[in-house]
Design an enzyme around this catalytic site. Structure first.
Site, mmCIF file in Angstrom:
data_model
loop_
_atom_site.group_PDB
_atom_site.id
_atom_site.type_symbol
_atom_site.label_atom_id
_atom_site.label_comp_id
_atom_site.label_asym_id
_atom_site.label_seq_id
_atom_site.Cartn_x
_atom_site.Cartn_y
_atom_site.Cartn_z
ATOM 1 N N LYS A 109 -25.657 -4.032 -6.925
ATOM 2 C CA LYS A 109 -24.315 -2.956 -7.017
ATOM 3 C C LYS A 109 -23.414 -4.112 -7.684
ATOM 4 C CE LYS A 109 -20.511 -2.132 -3.670
ATOM 5 N NZ LYS A 109 -20.277 -2.240 -2.210
ATOM 6 N N SER A 124 -19.832 0.558 3.750
ATOM 7 C CA SER A 124 -20.168 0.673 2.235
ATOM 8 C C SER A 124 -21.522 0.949 2.109
ATOM 9 C CB SER A 124 -19.332 -0.462 1.528
ATOM 10 O OG SER A 124 -18.137 -0.287 1.416
ATOM 11 N N SER A 128 -18.332 2.029 -0.423
ATOM 12 C CA SER A 128 -18.124 1.881 -1.843
ATOM 13 C C SER A 128 -19.369 1.951 -2.849
ATOM 14 C CB SER A 128 -17.511 0.279 -1.944
ATOM 15 O OG SER A 128 -18.180 -0.558 -1.595
#
Length: 589
Positions: free
Chosen positions: A218, A318, A294
Site C-alpha cells: 500500500k 482499511s 482505504s
C-alpha cells in the site's frame, strides 16, 4: 457503531454537562441497542466543490460545521460529557492466558525461520487436489504453496509469472477511465526481481516458501526505492524513502517480489477507495463499484488474482472493509503486534500494518513473516508470545468445538439489507453444527460513543497531532473485556452493506457520503479504537453477486485462535465463493 446505554448516563439539568455513570455501575443487561442516525449531504462533482468552497469560507464554514455537528450530536458527545474514568491514550490490556493448541514462533527469530515454523503446522499440501482440472471444483485462488510447488517442480518460473502480472496491471491502467490498482509500477524492476528469484530456484536455494511470491505494498508504507505518496500529489516531495518499512524489510528477507505501490484512498482518510488524483481502483466482482478503502489497490490486486498477498494498513477498517467487499481475507492484528516504523502514520494508536490475502492460510504465513513488536511496544504493551494455530493437532476439532462465539443480535442485524446478516448467520450456524461450538448472546454498550472516540482519535492522528480529548477507551475496553469473560470470539458482519456503486461524477473530484461510510464502518471500530485483532472471511454473495464478509474479533493478542476459527469458516464456505468477473490466472496462464 451506534447504540448507547439507557443506563450509562446520569441525570442532568438544563444544558449542564451530562455525567456518565461509572462503568462498574452500568447495568449491561438493561442496555438497549439504538441504531445510529447520521445526517449529512451526499456530495459529488460540482456540489462537492461548492460545499468545500463554503466550508473554507471564514464566515460560512464555522456555521455549516456547527450545524452538521449539532445534527449528529457531536457537541453533546465531545463538549457536554463528563466521563468518570481516566482516558486511555493507547490500548491497555490485562494479561492474557496462552491460547490452546498453538505453536510459539518467536518474534525475535529471523522471518524465514518464523515462516518455516508456521508452515509445519498447516494441513498437508496435495498437488493432485490443488491442480485438478475438473470443472465442478469450486473456484479456488492459487495459494502461496501452489506457487512454491509450481516453481520447485518446474511447471513455471517467477519470470514467466511476472510477465502475466505485468500484462494484467497494464490492462487495468489503460482502461477508460483509468482504473489503476497501482500508483507506482516499474515493469523492468519487477522483471529484475523475478529474474533473481528464478535464479535462486535454478540453483536450488530459494530463500523461503515466500520466494517468488508477488506482493503489493500500500502507498503509505515505505518500499525502497519506490516513492511513498499516500495517494496524494505532494507527499513524496516532503518525504524521502531511504529504506524499507520494517514489515517490508522482513518480507524482502523471505524473497518476495514487490510489484509496486498499491492505490488507496488519499491519505487513508476514506473507506470507499475513491481517488481523483490517480484514478479509482475498481472492484473485480463488479467494476462499476468501489473496492472499499482505504486499502483499495491491495484488495483489487488480490481479488483479481494478480498477487496472492498485499500489505495494507488498518486504522479504521482499511484492510477489513475492502477485503470484505472484494471477497478476500483481511487480517488486522492486535495494536502493537507489528513494528510500524516506516509507515506514514507510524505513531498513531489505532493503525496496524496487516495482510490482505486470497486465503486464511496465506494470511497466516505472511503474518508470521511481518509480525514482531517494536522495542518500545514490548515494554509498554507487554504483548503475549507470537503464536500460530497448530492446524495438524489431533485436538484441533475439539478446540473448535469448545469455542464460544459472542453475538450482539440487534447490532448484528443493523445492516442495509438483511441478506448480509443472514448470510453471516448461516456461516455461524454451519460452524456450530459442524464442530459443536456455541453462540452466546452478548451486549456491548456505548457503541456510538466508541465511534465518536474513534473519529477523534484517527482524525487527529492522521495529521500527526494527537488529541486525546474524549478518548473514552477505558470504558469501552471494560465492556469488551467483560464480554470476553463469556466468549472467545465476537462475530459480526464485516460491513453493513456490500460494495457501493461509483457515481461517475465522483471520479474527477471525489465524493462525500457519510451514510455509506457509516454502513461500511458499522462493525469495525473495536478493532481500531481498542486495538483488538480481527479478521474478515468471505462467506457468500448477495443477490447481485457481491461478496459478503464475516468478521471475527478476538481477545488481545489472540491472533492464533482467530486464525483457527477463520480457517474453519473459510473451509465450510469455500463452495459459496464466486470467481470475480475480472480475474487473472497468472499461474496457469
Amino acid at each position: 457503531m451506534g447504540g448507547s446505554s439507557s443506563t450509562g448516563w446520569g441525570k442532568t439539568k438544563g444544558s449542564s454537562p451530562r455525567a456518565m455513570t461509572p462503568v462498574e455501575e452500568v447495568d449491561i443487561s438493561a442496555v438497549r441497542y439504538k441504531p445510529p442516525t447520521l445526517q449529512a449531504p451526499h456530495l459529488t462533482g460540482f456540489s462537492l466543490r461548492a460545499f468545500l468552497w463554503l466550508m473554507e469560507s471564514p464566515l460560512l464554514g464555522p456555521l455549516i460545521t456547527s450545524v452538521l455537528k449539532s445534527q449528529n450530536n457531536m457537541p453533546q458527545m465531545l463538549q457536554q460529557t463528563v466521563i468518570p474514568e481516566r482516558p486511555m491514550y493507547y490500548p491497555e490490556y490485562p494479561p492474557q492466558d496462552l491460547e490452546p493448541g498453538v505453536v510459539l514462533v518467536g518474534e525475535d527469530r529471523h522471518p524465514v525461520e518464523r515462516v518455516h515454523e508456521a508452515l509445519q503446522y498447516l494441513p498437508p499440501y496435495d498437488p493432485s487436489v490443488r491442480w485438478a482440472t475438473e470443472e465442478k471444483l469450486p473456484f479456488l485462488y492459487w495459494k502461496i504453496r501452489d506457487f512454491a510447488h509450481a516453481y520447485r517442480s518446474g511447471i513455471t518460473t517467477p519470470s514467466v509469472v511476472a510477465e502475466h502480472v505485468i500484462a494484467g496491471v497494464e490492462e487495468w491502467n489503460n482502461k477508460k477511465p483509468p482504473m489503476p490498482m497501482l500508483i507506482y509500477f516499474n515493469a523492468d524492476d519487477l522483471r529484475r526481481q523475478a529474474e533473481a528469484s528464478t535464479k535462486r530456484f535454478e540453483q536450488g536455494n530459494p530463500m523461503s516458501i515466500l520466494d517468488g511470491i508477488f506482493v503489493a505494498i500500500k502507498d503509505d508504507i515505505d518500499c525502497f526505492p519506490y516513492p511513498t505518496k499516500g495517494a496524494t500529489t505532494f507527499f513524496d516531495q516532503i518525504h524521502t524513502v531511504e529504506k524499507d518499512a520494517v514489515c517490508v524489510a522482513r518480507l524482502r528477507k523471505c524473497g518476495v517480489i514487490f510489484i509496486g505501490k498499491a492505490n488507496m484512498h488519499e491519505l487513508g482518510l476514506g473507506v470507499t477507495g475513491n481517488n481523483p488524483n490517480y484514478g479509482t481502483a475498481r472492484n473485480p466482482h463488479s467494476v462499476d463499484r468501489y473496492t472499499g478503502g482505504s486499502s483499495s489497490g491491495p484488495a483489487a490486486l488480490v481479488s483479481s488474482g494478480l498477487c496472492s498477498v498485499a500489505i495494507g494498513t488498518d486504522g479504521g477498517g482499511s484492510v477489513r472493509i475492502p477485503s470484505a467487499l472484494c471477497g478476500i481475507v483481511g487480517f488486522k492484528t492486535t495494536y502493537g503486534r507489528t513494528d510500524m516504523t516506516g509507515i506514514l502514520c507510524d505513531a498513531g494508536t489505532v493503525e496496524v500494518a496487516s495482510p490482505l490475502a486470497s486465503s486464511v492460510e496465506d494470511a497466516m504465513l505472511v503474518y508470521s513473516a511481518i509480525a514482531g513488536s517494536r522495542p518500545m511496544d514490548k515494554l509498554t504493551l507487554r504483548p503475549s508470545p507470537l503464536c500460530v494455530p497448530n492446524l495438524l493437532s489431533p485436538d484441533n476439532n475439539n478446540i473448535l468445538g469448545s469455542v464460544k462465539i459472542g453475538k450482539y443480535t440487534e447490532w448484528f442485524h443493523d445492516v442495509s439489507d438483511r441478506e448480509i446478516s443472514s448470510t453471516c448467520e448461516d456461516a455461524l450456524k454451519l460452524l456450530c453444527s459442524t464442530f459443536g461450538c456455541q453462540i452466546e448472546e452478548i451486549i456491548l454498550p456505548e457503541l456510538e460513543e466508541m465511534r465518536t472516540a474513534h473519529v477523534v482519535s484517527i482524525g487527529s492522528e492522521s495529521f500527526c497531532d494527537l488529541n486525546p480529548h474524549y478518548k473514552a477507551g477505558r470504558r469501552i475496553m471494560h465492556y469488551h473485556m467483560e464480554a470476553f469473560k463469556k466468549v472467545d470470539v465476537i462475530a459480526t458482519p464485516t460491513t453493513g452493506m456490500t460494495a457501493p456503486k461509483i457515481p461517475p461524477s465522483a471520479l474527477k473530484s471525489g465524493e462525500s457520503d457519510y451514510v455509506v461510510s457509516a454502513y461500511l464502518m458499522r462493525f469495525i471500530i473495536a478493532g481500531n479504537l481498542l486495538g483488538l485483532p480481527a479478521i474478515t472471511v468471505p462467506v457468500g454473495h448477495d443477490k447481485q453477486g457481491l461478496p459478503i464478509g464475516l468478521q471475527l474479533i478476538g481477545r488481545p493478542w489472540g491472533e492464533a485462535s482467530l486464525l483457527r476459527v477463520a480457517a474453519a469458516v473459510e473451509d465450510l464456505c469455500l463452495k459459496k465463493r464466486n470467481r470475480p468477473a475480472a480475474f487473472y490466472d497468472i499461474l496457469k496462464a
